[in-house]
Write an enzyme that holds these catalytic residues in place. Structure first.
Site, PDB file in Angstrom:
ATOM      1  N   HIS A  50     -21.688  -2.624  -1.587  1.00  0.00           N
ATOM      2  CA  HIS A  50     -22.014  -1.660  -0.547  1.00  0.00           C
ATOM      3  C   HIS A  50     -23.078  -2.169   0.411  1.00  0.00           C
ATOM      4  CE1 HIS A  50     -19.140   0.859  -2.582  1.00  0.00           C
ATOM      5  NE2 HIS A  50     -18.928   1.266  -1.356  1.00  0.00           N
TER       6      HIS A  50
ATOM      7  N   GLU B 139      -4.065  -0.608  -4.099  1.00  0.00           N
ATOM      8  CA  GLU B 139      -5.321  -1.228  -4.539  1.00  0.00           C
ATOM      9  C   GLU B 139      -5.160  -1.918  -5.887  1.00  0.00           C
ATOM     10  OE1 GLU B 139      -8.906   1.092  -2.885  1.00  0.00           O
ATOM     11  OE2 GLU B 139      -7.807   2.532  -4.115  1.00  0.00           O
TER      12      GLU B 139
ATOM     13  N   ASP C 121     -10.476  -3.437  -3.358  1.00  0.00           N
ATOM     14  CA  ASP C 121     -10.092  -3.281  -4.755  1.00  0.00           C
ATOM     15  C   ASP C 121      -8.907  -4.169  -5.114  1.00  0.00           C
ATOM     16  OD1 ASP C 121     -11.951  -1.544  -6.001  1.00  0.00           O
ATOM     17  OD2 ASP C 121     -11.207   0.086  -4.756  1.00  0.00           O
TER      18      ASP C 121
ATOM     19  N   CYS D 227      -6.891  -1.077   5.193  1.00  0.00           N
ATOM     20  CA  CYS D 227      -8.156  -0.376   5.401  1.00  0.00           C
ATOM     21  C   CYS D 227      -9.305  -0.985   4.619  1.00  0.00           C
ATOM     22  CB  CYS D 227      -8.018   1.111   5.082  1.00  0.00           C
ATOM     23  SG  CYS D 227      -7.703   1.428   3.345  1.00  0.00           S
TER      24      CYS D 227
HETATM   25  C1  PEP Z   1     -10.653  -0.773  -0.735  1.00  0.00           C
HETATM   26  O1  PEP Z   1     -10.734  -0.794  -1.957  1.00  0.00           O
HETATM   27  O2  PEP Z   1     -10.292  -1.764  -0.044  1.00  0.00           O
HETATM   28  C2  PEP Z   1     -10.988   0.459   0.006  1.00  0.00           C
HETATM   29  C3  PEP Z   1     -10.746   0.543   1.296  1.00  0.00           C
HETATM   30  O3  PEP Z   1     -11.593   1.461  -0.678  1.00  0.00           O
HETATM   31  P1  PEP Z   1     -13.154   1.434  -1.126  1.00  0.00           P
HETATM   32  O4  PEP Z   1     -13.808   0.243  -0.471  1.00  0.00           O
HETATM   33  O5  PEP Z   1     -13.735   2.720  -0.710  1.00  0.00           O
HETATM   34  O6  PEP Z   1     -13.032   1.280  -2.617  1.00  0.00           O
HETATM   35 MG    MG Z   2     -10.936   1.079  -3.028  1.00  0.00          MG
END
Ligand code: PEP
Ligand code: MG
Length: 557
Positions: free
Chosen positions: A188, A420, A444, A491
């Site tokens: 993050h 994912e 993921d 995404c």
């Molecule tokens: C991902 O896993 O690529 C995703 C977009 O979801 P997050 O980053 O919120 O796990």
């Molecule tokens: Mg994810």
């Protein structure tokens, strides 16, 4: 002249370049031990009094440099630091034998608990109080104050890692760039740095140090920090900074390839408050709304009404545009108290994503109902938004069917799934027949394909979505989408890497969604290639044997 330049290698976040002097973020203070001061209470009290005075003077100096709300917050903190009731409590604890450090720690903690219980404005001040007590304890120990260092001149921040709060509060007029020892490309810290458009390199190695004040060039595109650069290296970096500023100022157009093929560029958002900025940066809609970010601190599941209000606010920014909202995703990195109750040894492999929602179906029902109601409101207002809803962490066709049925029964029109987990990509042909769309979460998908925890700096080198294994899964999904006539978006963070974005389009991605700060770079890169060229780059990358090999092959194709 022999120059002292040396290099550090890590994982770059974004494409930015920064030049500046390094300041190191001190390690957090350890909790003071619970032992006795051994008799000299007067000396302990004197030491505490002078530490309080030192902390207050530091804060006073900061307040003098701040203005507006920032100044008021600091002045309130100074008052709290000198509150007589707090001082009495500290003294009483020292009289009872506790050390000065521990007495400050305990007295402030108890005051913080009282403020938190009051709620509202007072509860917000509780956090500031924690900051004040850390300052006093640092003064007592004669060590630097923890947290982001203060400096009048802009600098490059070097830290072990940053907490979400540290990153969120960074003063962007001061912090030119970010280098961390730990953390991977999808931690993050990295996601927030990208969102704030701070050039960053993460995971340069846990033993690395850089002397305070040393000048460095940070090049996020290559992941290289040049320590003590030569004049030529400096001039080159300055030129690239100027080129990027010119590119960011280019006019905003819809996403398209050189041959005119449209690739809508969408925004990843975590709050309706970020919507206006996304629109200003040219987002053509929302490709991922992370609903869990709204409720990270909630003890109990949010009501339909509370959710509906947030979703309505989000949709109001995108009348006539597509908005993809993801059902609550309690991932390993962001657990939700009301969804994840069991302790799990390997949370990334646990009851997360759609699995947790199936386990607590009322929460899923309430959320989808709130989304439906919010969309109905936009229709009634004459400004209908095009709402799409998707589930996180879906494993196969059976789970896809479950979620699609669930959503349609509640009246949702467009219901899809996130890809994912590698299993979903391997049966993409089955999934594409059932879902209205698929959105690939490359963060993921990479973590699970390469068995590399996205939070762990030690395995950061495995966490590259450029790896041909990940690209082959994306191709399975792209091909299945094309065969079934269903959209396949991206995404994950991969969509924000301009060169990789081109490859993903070549593999069949029909839309790209990213943090709004990345839109300009991706838009510019797409405009320079045709679909045929993107496919050629994708084919070259698929045939490579490593992530670095794929990147090089795509560049050469
Ligand atoms: C991902 O896993 O690529 C995703 C977009 O979801 P997050 O980053 O919120 O796990
Ligand atoms: Mg994810």
């Amino acid at each position: 002249m022999v120059h002292g330049a040396s290099e550090l290698h890590g994982v770059g976040v974004g494409r930015g370049v920064a030049v500046g002097a390094v300041l190191t973020m001190p390690e957090p203070l350890s909790e003071p031990l619970e032992h006795s001061h051994g008799g000299d209470a007067a000396a302990e009290k004197t030491a505490v009094a002078s530490a309080v005075a030192e902390a207050a003077a530091e804060l006073q100096a900061r307040a003098a440099r701040a203005d507006g709300a920032g100044k008021e917050v600091i002045e309130a903190a100074i008052q709290m630091a000198q509150d007589p009731m707090l001082a009495d409590d500290v003294s009483a604890r020292i009289d009872a034998g506790t050390t000065g450090e521990r007495a400050v720690f305990e007295a402030f903690r108890s005051f913080q608990e009282q403020l938190t219980a009051l709620g509202g404005y007072m509860a917000e001040r509780a956090t500031d109080l924690g900051d004040v007590s850390q300052r006093i304890i640092a003064a007592l120990r004669g060590v630097p104050v923890p947290g982001v260092p203060e400096s009048d001149a802009p600098f490059i921040l070097f830290a072990r890692d940053l907490g979400p709060a540290d990153t969120a509060l960074l003063d962007l007029t001061k912090v030119l760039g970010l280098i961390t020892r730990d953390g991977g490309p999808t931690s993050h810290t990295a996601i927030l740095a990208r969102a704030k458009a701070i050039p960053a390199i993460v995971g340069v190695g846990s033993q690395t140090s850089i002397a305070e004040g040393t000048r460095v060039v940070l090049d996020a595109a290559s992941g290289i920090v040049t320590v003590d650069p030569s004049d030529e290296q400096l001039a080159d970096a300055e030129k690239r900074i100027a080129d990027r500023a010119a590119q960011a100022a280019a006019p905003i157009t819809d996403g398209a390839l050189a041959d005119g093929t449209k690739i809508p560029l969408l925004a990843n958002l975590g709050s309706p408050k970020d919507a206006a900025n996304a629109v200003a940066l040219g987002a053509e809609g929302v490709g991922l709304f992370r609903t869990e970010f709204l409720f990270l601190d909630a003890e109990t599941a949010p009501s339909v009404a509370v959710q509906q209000k947030q979703y309505r606010e989000l949709l109001s920014h995108f009348s006539g545009k597509k908005v993809v909202v993801r059902a609550l995703d309690a991932g390993a990195d962001k657990p939700l108290a009301f969804l994840n109750d069991a302790h799990e040894e390997n949370p990334a492999l646990g009851l997360r994503g759609l699995r947790a929602l199936r386990d607590k179906q009322q929460i899923l029902t309430d959320q989808l109902q709130a989304l439906k109601n919010a969309q109905d409101e936009t229709v009634a207002s004459g400004e209908p938004a095009d709402l799409w809803v998707m589930a996180p962490m879906v494993a196969d066709a059976g789970e896809t069917q479950y979620f699609v049925d669930f959503g349609k029964k509640l009246g949702l029109k467009t219901v899809g799934v996130m890809a994912e987990i590698p299993s979903l990509a391997l049966v993409a042909d089955q999934v594409a027949k059932i879902a209205d769309f698929v959105s690939i979460g490359t963060n993921d998908l990479t973590q699970y394909t390469l068995a590399a925890d996205r939070m762990l700096g030690t395995v950061a080198s495995y966490q590259s979505p450029w790896h041909p294994s990940v690209l082959r899964l994306v191709k399975l999904l792209g091909d299945a989408g094309a065969a079934a006539g269903k959209p396949v978006g991206i995404c994950g963070e991969a969509a924000a890497d301009p060169q990789l974005a081109v490859v993903l389009v070549g593999l069949g991605a029909t839309t790209l969604s990213m943090t709004p700060a990345a839109l300009a770079d991706v838009r510019a890169e797409l405009a320079g290639v045709t679909l045929e060229q993107a496919k050629a780059k994708a084919a070259a990358a698929l045939a490579a044997e490593s992530a670095d090999g794929a990147r090089a092959a795509a560049a050469a194709a």
